[in-house]
Structures are given as structure tokens and as C-alpha cells.
Design an enzyme around this catalytic site. Structure first.
Site, PDB file in Angstrom:
ATOM      1  N   ARG A 177      -7.968  12.211  12.802  1.00  0.00           N
ATOM      2  CA  ARG A 177      -6.757  12.001  12.465  1.00  0.00           C
ATOM      3  C   ARG A 177      -6.014  13.117  12.611  1.00  0.00           C
ATOM      4  NH1 ARG A 177      -5.570   6.999   9.258  1.00  0.00           N
ATOM      5  NH2 ARG A 177      -3.257   7.390  10.496  1.00  0.00           N
TER       6      ARG A 177
ATOM      7  N   GLY B 292      -5.098   7.749   4.953  1.00  0.00           N
ATOM      8  CA  GLY B 292      -4.294   9.533   5.912  1.00  0.00           C
ATOM      9  C   GLY B 292      -2.861   9.139   5.166  1.00  0.00           C
TER      10      GLY B 292
ATOM     11  N   LYS C 233       1.101  -1.033   0.209  1.00  0.00           N
ATOM     12  CA  LYS C 233      -0.212  -0.123  -0.219  1.00  0.00           C
ATOM     13  C   LYS C 233       0.596   1.118  -0.127  1.00  0.00           C
ATOM     14  CE  LYS C 233      -2.911   1.033   3.518  1.00  0.00           C
ATOM     15  NZ  LYS C 233      -2.378   2.008   4.278  1.00  0.00           N
TER      16      LYS C 233
ATOM     17  N   ARG D  77       2.600   5.594  -3.400  1.00  0.00           N
ATOM     18  CA  ARG D  77       3.948   7.161  -3.884  1.00  0.00           C
ATOM     19  C   ARG D  77       4.328   6.429  -5.160  1.00  0.00           C
ATOM     20  NH1 ARG D  77       4.510   5.840   1.539  1.00  0.00           N
ATOM     21  NH2 ARG D  77       5.445   7.229   2.807  1.00  0.00           N
TER      22      ARG D  77
ATOM     23  N   ASP E 184       2.340  -1.317  11.883  1.00  0.00           N
ATOM     24  CA  ASP E 184       0.265  -1.681  11.388  1.00  0.00           C
ATOM     25  C   ASP E 184       0.443  -3.501  11.428  1.00  0.00           C
ATOM     26  OD1 ASP E 184       0.338   1.108  10.377  1.00  0.00           O
ATOM     27  OD2 ASP E 184       0.774   0.218   8.045  1.00  0.00           O
TER      28      ASP E 184
HETATM   29  C1  S3P Z   1       2.729   4.982   6.301  1.00  0.00           C
HETATM   30  C2  S3P Z   1       3.867   5.111   7.177  1.00  0.00           C
HETATM   31  C3  S3P Z   1       3.023   4.830   8.728  1.00  0.00           C
HETATM   32  C4  S3P Z   1       1.423   4.105   9.083  1.00  0.00           C
HETATM   33  C5  S3P Z   1       0.485   3.341   7.421  1.00  0.00           C
HETATM   34  C6  S3P Z   1       1.210   4.268   6.082  1.00  0.00           C
HETATM   35  C7  S3P Z   1       3.544   5.160   5.032  1.00  0.00           C
HETATM   36  O1  S3P Z   1       2.464   6.149   9.158  1.00  0.00           O
HETATM   37  O2  S3P Z   1       0.974   3.768   9.383  1.00  0.00           O
HETATM   38  O3  S3P Z   1      -0.171   2.520   7.572  1.00  0.00           O
HETATM   39  O4  S3P Z   1       3.156   5.383   3.732  1.00  0.00           O
HETATM   40  O5  S3P Z   1       4.064   5.934   5.554  1.00  0.00           O
HETATM   41  P1  S3P Z   1       2.875   6.799  10.491  1.00  0.00           P
HETATM   42  O6  S3P Z   1       4.110   7.555   9.470  1.00  0.00           O
HETATM   43  O7  S3P Z   1       1.888   7.931  10.507  1.00  0.00           O
HETATM   44  O8  S3P Z   1       3.365   6.039  12.090  1.00  0.00           O
END
Ligand code: S3P
Length: 429
Positions: free
Chosen positions: A123, A95, A23, A28, A316
Site C-alpha cells: 500500500r 492502513g 473501526k 482514533r 469501503d
Molecule cells: C479510513 C479511511 C479510508 C477507508 C479506510 C479507513 C480512516 O481510507 O478506506 O478503511 O479510518 O480514515 P482512505 O482515507 O485512505 O481513503
């Protein structure tokens, strides 16, 4: 929707699963393809809801993106090719989309409004907006800018040196993406190492990034060039099968083509430390992201302590590790993981409450949880994902070791990161 009846009381899961694309890397690949010049092709892209939100946002920013299943083609026209959207950008549950997107948009000379679902609305965003504002972006939002809806006006940026108050790859990445457009050098200093997919991708797209100790720097004014991205399988999705194989009696499961980036493999370290029968066959290839096959078999497990710089390497996976710990002899302590409270749900609460409903002996702490394990099966009952994909999948694996019936509310949440999860799980029956 009606609660889904889960398969419970199983033995021996046997077979091979090729989990879908990672993911973090899929997001990215689309983002970098959209800000680079030229065509980017993506193979094994994750067509989950989160990554589709990223595609939808970049389409609204004027980027031509073709997507068919796990193949994506992005017609990048460089950063200057992004256009002011006529509509709000909706990131759904993602997020990663909203935080990394803010980094990109901070350097663009136009206005955007960013919204998301109910979970996104809870969040924290000032962890991203505050460093971006220091660089020159103008961002405001609900509750003093902490929550969506957010309104962002980008423009000229100045590089900063920024010490991250929390270990977060999303925040690090947002600052680096802004830094690529800023005047001068931008440096991010991490308290602990987090996933480095953004750094790897800057290099893949022909850019430069310097890592020294805990500091990562980029020069502004870099031009990126479109490329081909082959996305490895997501170790965070593989984790559900790794734990299922470890705890469902008589199992043997092979996961094919799983990403083995060392910033993501904390779960493998924990499985080994707890005594799991796990074999890793890493590829020899010099790919941009390491990958390999992982085989897991059932074994007796012992409790452990999970803390410190291991936490970002498995953040995660903590919901499914909590389930693993219910089947180990003795106590497992997870600490230094307060970040769990600001994930898709408060994952300290959702993990503890839902596993308690199934009879697990587990308690919440301020920064993690304590699990008192034993090898007996869990009971059964009605549980809920609370709209959190990883809680839903963890509970589906938990059901396998429940002696009674289990019903899952909000099971459709799994589509955020793994639309075929139930089919792949059932293929091992
Ligand atoms: C992610 C970073 C993590 C992870 C999220 C995906 C990413 O979050 O928990 O599922 O793709 O950079 P944080 O960087 O906020 O800890």
C-alpha cells in the site's frame, strides 16, 4: 486453512443485529486517548484485529491501555508521554494505524520502525510521508519510501498548507495529527470531503479545528484532555446486512445503533436511489457522532451510476454495492474509484474476479466497474477473500443468493473488522 462452506440459496433473513463499533472511530479513540492528558474511556470499541493492532502499537510506545472486549481505558500522559519503542511497531493489516501513527510520530523526538503484513507492504505510503517530510519529519522506506518497512525520526515540525492529491481521510488525519504538534498553522485542502472523525475527535478532546469549505486547519501546540468516547456501530459493517436484506427474498432486517455521520452514509443514498425499502430512524441526541437504527426490506432494484464526490462517502462499501448491483434491473456504473486499487487488496480486481466466479456479469474499468444486473440468482463455486475482510463478507452475502454450493478460502480475514460476522449473519436464518 480449509475453505469454509458458506450457507447458500437462502430466503428470508429476519431479525435485528447490533453491528460492532466503528473501526475508524475506534482507532482514533485509542490514538487520541494516548496523546491526551488524563484517562480516556471507550465504550463499544471494536475488538477487531485492526484496532487491536493500534492498541499494541501504543502500548509499545509506553501507554497504559486496558482492553476487555469492547471496553477500553487509556491512561494518557500527553504527547510527551510517548516513549521511543524498543521494538518495531507492527500494524498488521491496518492502513489507518500506520498512516495516522506516522502523523503522531512525526512530531516525537525519537526513532521508530513500522512494519505490517503482506497487504500493508503493497500500500502506497508516500502520499503520507511526503507531506510529513515537508513539515520536517525524516522518513525512509523500501522503494524510495513508498512501502514498508518504514523508518521514521520525528522532531520539530513546521505547519504547512497542503492540497491533497487524492481524497483520503487517512492522509488528511496524519497531517492534522502532525499539525497539532507543529509550529504555526497547518491547513489541509481536500479535493472531495472525506470522513471527518478526526476533526470531530479533536473537538471532543478539547482541541480546536477550523473547517471552511474544503480547507481544514489546526494550530500547533494544542493540549488535548482525556474524555469518554461512545463508539457508534460501524455503517461499513452494517452495509453487509443492508444489502443482504435488500437482495434475499422476503427479508426484513433492523440494524441498531449505526453511525450516521454524513461523510459515511453514501450507501444509504445509493440504496434509496436503486429503489430499496430502507427506513432510517436517527436519534435525537446531540452526540459527537450521529447514530440511529436502520431497517431494510427486500424490494425490486434498478441500476444506477455511482461517481464523483459520492465515492469517498462509500469507498469501503463498493464491494458489497457491486453485489447489490448484480440483483438490480439494468446497468450499474461505478467510476472515479481508482482508490479501490490500493485498499487491502486491489478491490476492482478482487470484486470483479470473485463475483465472476459466481456467475455475475461484471467487468473492470480503469477507475471502477460495470455491473449488468438482473434479478436471477448467482450460481456457485469456490471463491477467496484474498485476505481482505470486506471481500470475505461480501462473498458470504453473495452465497445467500447462489443456487449452488459456495466455498470461501481465507474466511478468517473477516476478523480484521468483524470477528462475529458469521454468528451475526446466522442469527438471521
Ligand atoms: C479510513 C479511511 C479510508 C477507508 C479506510 C479507513 C480512516 O481510507 O478506506 O478503511 O479510518 O480514515 P482512505 O482515507 O485512505 O481513503
Amino acid at each position: 486453512m480449509e475453505a469454509k462452506k458458506l450457507i447458500s440459496n437462502k430466503s428470508s433473513l429476519v431479525g435485528t443485529v447490533k453491528v460492532p463499533g466503528d473501526k475508524s472511530i475506534s482507532h482514533r479513540a485509542v490514538m487520541f486517548g494516548s496523546i491526551a492528558s488524563g484517562v480516556t474511556t471507550v465504550e463499544n470499541f471494536l475488538p477487531g484485529e485492526d484496532c487491536l493492532s493500534t492498541i499494541a502499537c501504543f502500548r509499545k510506545l509506553g501507554v497504559d491501555i486496558e482492553q476487555e472486549g469492547s471496553r477500553v481505558k487509556v491512561e494518557g500522559k500527553g504527547l510527551d508521554g510517548l516513549q521511543e519503542p524498543k521494538d518495531v511497531l507492527d500494524v498488521g493489516n491496518s492502513g489507518t494505524t500506520i498512516r495516522l501513527l506516522m502523523g503522531i510520530l512525526s512530531g516525537r523526538p525519537f526513532h521508530t520502525v513500522l512494519i505490517g503484513d503482506q497487504s500493508i507492504g503493497k500500500r502506497p505510503m508516500t502520499r503520507v510521508t511526503s507531506p510529513l517530510a515537508k513539515m520536517g519529519a525524516k522518513i525512509s522506506g523500501r522503494k524510495n519510501g513508498e512501502y514498508t518497512p518504514l523508518s521514521l525520526s520525528g522532531g520539530e515540525l513546521t505547519g504547512i498548507e497542503y492540497e491533497l492529491p487524492v481524497a483520503s481521510a487517512q492522509v488528511k488525519s496524519a497531517i492534522l495529527l502532525a499539525g497539532l504538534q507543529a509550529n504555526g498553522v497547518t491547513t489541509v485542502i481536500e479535493p472531495e470531503k472525506t470522513r471527518d472523525h478526526t476533526e470531530r475527535m479533536i473537538r471532543m478532546f478539547g482541541g480546536e479545528v477550523h473547517s471552511e469549505g474544503m480547507a481544514i486547519s489546526v494550530n500547533g501546540g494544542q493540549e488535548l484532555k482525556g474524555t469518554h468516547v461512545d463508539v457508534p456501530g460501524d455503517i461499513s459493517s452494517a452495509a453487509f446486512f443492508l444489502v443482504a436484506g435488500a437482495i434475499v427474498a422476503g427479508s426484513q432486517i433492523t440494524l441498531k445503533n449505526v453511525g450516521l455521520n454524513p461523510t459515511r452514509t453514501g450507501i444509504l443514498d445509493v440504496l434509496k436511489k436503486m429503489g430499496a425499502d430502507v427506513t432510517i430512524e436517527a436519534y435525537d441526541s446531540a452526540g459527537n457522532e450521529p447514530a440511529g437504527n436502520i431497517t431494510i426490506g427486500t424490494s425490486s432494484l434498478k441500476g444506477t451510476v455511482i461517481s464523483g464526490d459520492l465515492i469517498p462517502r462509500l469507498i469501503d462499501e463498493i464491494p458489497i454495492i457491486a453485489l447489490l448491483a448484480t440483483q438490480a434491473e439494468g446497468k450499474t456504473v461505478i467510476k472515479d474509484a481508482a482508490e479501490l486499487k490500493v485498499k487491502e487488496t486491489n478491490r476492482i480486481d478482487t470484486v470483479v474476479n470473485e463475483l465472476k466466479k459466481l456467475g455475475a456479469n461484471i467487468e473492470a474499468t480503469d477507475d471502477g466497474m460495470i455491473i449488468y444486473g438482473n434479478s436471477s440468482r448467482l450460481s456457485g463455486g469456490t471463491v477467496a477473500s484474498h485476505g481482505d475482510h470486506r471481500i470475505g463478507m461480501m462473498l458470504a452475502v453473495a452465497a445467500l443468493i447462489c443456487s449452488d454450493e459456495v466455498y470461501l478460502e481465507d474466511s478468517e480475514a473477516v476478523a480484521v473488522s468483524y470477528p462475529d460476522f458469521f454468528n451475526d449473519l446466522h442469527s438471521l436464518f
